[in-house]
Design an enzyme around this catalytic site. Structure first.
Site, short mmCIF file in Angstrom:
data_model
loop_
_atom_site.label_atom_id
_atom_site.label_comp_id
_atom_site.label_asym_id
_atom_site.label_seq_id
_atom_site.Cartn_x
_atom_site.Cartn_y
_atom_site.Cartn_z
N ASN A 21 0.88 -1.18 0.00
CA ASN A 21 0.00 0.00 0.00
C ASN A 21 0.91 1.22 0.00
O ASN A 21 1.49 1.55 1.03
CB ASN A 21 -0.89 -0.04 1.26
CG ASN A 21 -1.65 1.25 1.46
OD1 ASN A 21 -1.75 2.09 0.56
ND2 ASN A 21 -2.21 1.42 2.65
N TRP A 22 1.03 1.86 -1.16
CA TRP A 22 1.97 2.98 -1.28
C TRP A 22 1.43 4.26 -0.63
O TRP A 22 2.15 5.24 -0.51
CB TRP A 22 2.32 3.22 -2.75
CG TRP A 22 3.41 2.31 -3.24
CD1 TRP A 22 3.85 1.17 -2.63
CD2 TRP A 22 4.21 2.48 -4.42
NE1 TRP A 22 4.88 0.62 -3.37
CE2 TRP A 22 5.11 1.39 -4.47
CE3 TRP A 22 4.25 3.42 -5.45
CZ2 TRP A 22 6.05 1.24 -5.49
CZ3 TRP A 22 5.17 3.28 -6.48
CH2 TRP A 22 6.07 2.19 -6.49
N LYS A 23 0.14 4.27 -0.28
CA LYS A 23 -0.47 5.48 0.31
C LYS A 23 -0.20 6.68 -0.61
O LYS A 23 -0.15 6.50 -1.82
CB LYS A 23 0.05 5.69 1.73
CG LYS A 23 -0.07 4.40 2.57
CD LYS A 23 0.15 4.61 4.03
CE LYS A 23 -0.02 3.27 4.74
NZ LYS A 23 0.03 3.39 6.18
N HIS A 108 -9.41 1.47 4.68
CA HIS A 108 -8.14 1.62 5.42
C HIS A 108 -8.38 2.57 6.58
O HIS A 108 -9.13 3.54 6.47
CB HIS A 108 -7.05 2.14 4.49
CG HIS A 108 -5.70 2.10 5.13
ND1 HIS A 108 -5.28 3.05 6.04
CD2 HIS A 108 -4.69 1.19 5.04
CE1 HIS A 108 -4.06 2.73 6.47
NE2 HIS A 108 -3.68 1.61 5.87
N GLU A 110 -6.74 4.91 7.72
CA GLU A 110 -6.47 6.32 7.43
C GLU A 110 -7.67 6.97 6.73
O GLU A 110 -7.95 8.15 6.93
CB GLU A 110 -5.18 6.44 6.60
CG GLU A 110 -3.96 6.18 7.47
CD GLU A 110 -2.75 5.60 6.75
OE1 GLU A 110 -2.69 5.66 5.51
OE2 GLU A 110 -1.87 5.07 7.46
N GLU A 178 -5.49 -4.68 10.49
CA GLU A 178 -4.42 -3.71 10.72
C GLU A 178 -4.70 -2.93 12.00
O GLU A 178 -5.49 -1.97 11.98
CB GLU A 178 -4.32 -2.73 9.55
CG GLU A 178 -4.03 -3.37 8.22
CD GLU A 178 -3.43 -2.37 7.25
OE1 GLU A 178 -2.33 -2.63 6.74
OE2 GLU A 178 -4.05 -1.32 7.00
N GLY A 184 2.69 2.17 10.70
CA GLY A 184 3.71 3.20 10.56
C GLY A 184 4.45 3.53 11.84
O GLY A 184 5.13 4.55 11.92
N SER A 224 3.32 -2.28 10.30
CA SER A 224 4.76 -2.41 10.57
C SER A 224 5.33 -3.78 10.20
O SER A 224 6.20 -4.30 10.90
CB SER A 224 5.08 -2.05 12.02
OG SER A 224 4.78 -0.68 12.26
N GLY A 245 2.77 -1.12 4.21
CA GLY A 245 2.86 0.28 3.84
C GLY A 245 4.29 0.68 3.54
O GLY A 245 4.82 0.41 2.46
N GLY A 246 4.96 1.28 4.52
CA GLY A 246 6.30 1.84 4.33
C GLY A 246 7.28 0.90 3.64
O GLY A 246 8.00 1.32 2.72
P1 PGA Z 1 2.92 0.19 7.55
O1 PGA Z 1 1.45 0.47 6.96
O2 PGA Z 1 3.41 -1.09 6.95
O3 PGA Z 1 3.75 1.37 7.08
O4 PGA Z 1 2.80 0.10 9.02
C1 PGA Z 1 0.55 -0.57 6.78
C2 PGA Z 1 -0.74 -0.05 6.18
O5 PGA Z 1 -1.21 1.03 6.58
O6 PGA Z 1 -1.33 -0.69 5.29
#
Ligand code: PGA
Length: 262
Positions: A21-23, A108, A110, A178, A184, A224, A245-246
């Site tokens: 997930n590149w956000k 998600h 966010e 999640e 993150g 994470s 994500g990251g």
């Molecule tokens: P993260 O994000 O791996 O950077 O913790 C995961 C996500 O929000 O899908």
């Protein structure tokens, strides 16, 4: 009859999915990372796991074009519930599909937090994804306050039940657990906590969809996930892949995580 001599293998575990997930990260310059992931996704890994990168909407078309001939899938990160209309700035599932996406993340945390998306909205978005022929990755997870109050299972159950699309099958719907506090932050739940929540999600799915569908629907863990914890997290019962994500922004990290399935 060939069928009788070679009955279909009974596979109880779904094929894992490792999804990035590149956000709100990435420009055309980042397509080199997509190409590197596609190049590193060899036949041995293809046999073990499906790989997906959910790019920003601006990159779906070019990323999908860059992956032509590769098994790497490209997805979106959100879609509107409607197919088209007066919704300035929004993007429909049909548009993502038209651009070459095969998956879309919905709900998600966010988006639930930044855009006030309730499970009712998330369910409508997931149904839009199915209508457009996309597979929906439905995200659920508790906040830190909810975990500390001992409400994790209740919150996740409510989100799963409320967000599951009508017509969900093991092919078209994926759940991603999640924990909000793990996203993150570098923090992850204990292996026992991941196992507990995933088993409980499986149980909720059984109640909603029946044992067969529930047993084969993928439940991803996200929050994470890194190359050094991936193998341990992916080995947990009822964890059928990861949402990253990251660590999905760099091909080397993403492929190192996917290598947990080699
Ligand atoms: P993260 O994000 O791996 O950077 O913790 C995961 C996500 O929000 O899908």
């Amino acid at each position: 009859m060939i069928e009788a001599r070679f009955p279909m293998a009974i596979t109880s575990r779904p094929r894992p999915l490792v999804a990035g997930n590149w956000k709100m990260n990435g420009t055309r310059a980042s397509l080199s990372e997509i190409k590197a992931i596609a190049d590193g996704y060899d036949v041995a890994l293809q046999n073990r796991a499906a790989l997906l990168i959910c790019t920003p909407a601006t990159l779906v078309l070019t990323a999908a074009a860059a992956c032509l001939g590769s098994k790497l899938e490209i997805g979106g990160q959100d879609c509107h519930a409607k197919a088209s209309g007066a919704h300035t700035g929004d993007i429909s599932a049909e548009m993502l599909a038209d651009s070459g996406a095969s998956f879309v993340i919905v709900g998600h945390s966010e988006r639930r937090a930044d855009h006030g998306e309730t499970s009712t909205i998330v369910k409508a978005k997931a149904e839009a994804a199915l209508r457009a022929g996309l597979r929906a990755i439905v995200c659920v997870g508790e906040t830190r306050a909810e975990r500390e109050a001992g409400k994790t299972l209740a919150v996740v159950r409510r989100q799963v039940k409320g967000s599951l699309p009508e017509g969900a099958s093991r092919w078209n719907t994926i759940i991603a657990y999640e924990p909000v506090w793990a996203i993150g932050t570098g923090l992850t739940p204990t292996i026992a906590d991941v196992a507990e929540v995933h088993a409980d999600i499986r149980k909720t799915l059984r109640g909603a969809l029946g044992a067969d569908t529930a047993g084969r629907m993928r439940i991803l863990y996200g929050g994470s996930v890194k190359p050094d914890n991936a193998a341990a997290l992916m080995a947990v019962a009822n964890v059928d892949g990861a949402l990253i994500g990251g660590a999905s922004l760099k091909a080397a990290d993403f492929l190192a995580i996917a290598a947990a399935y080699r």
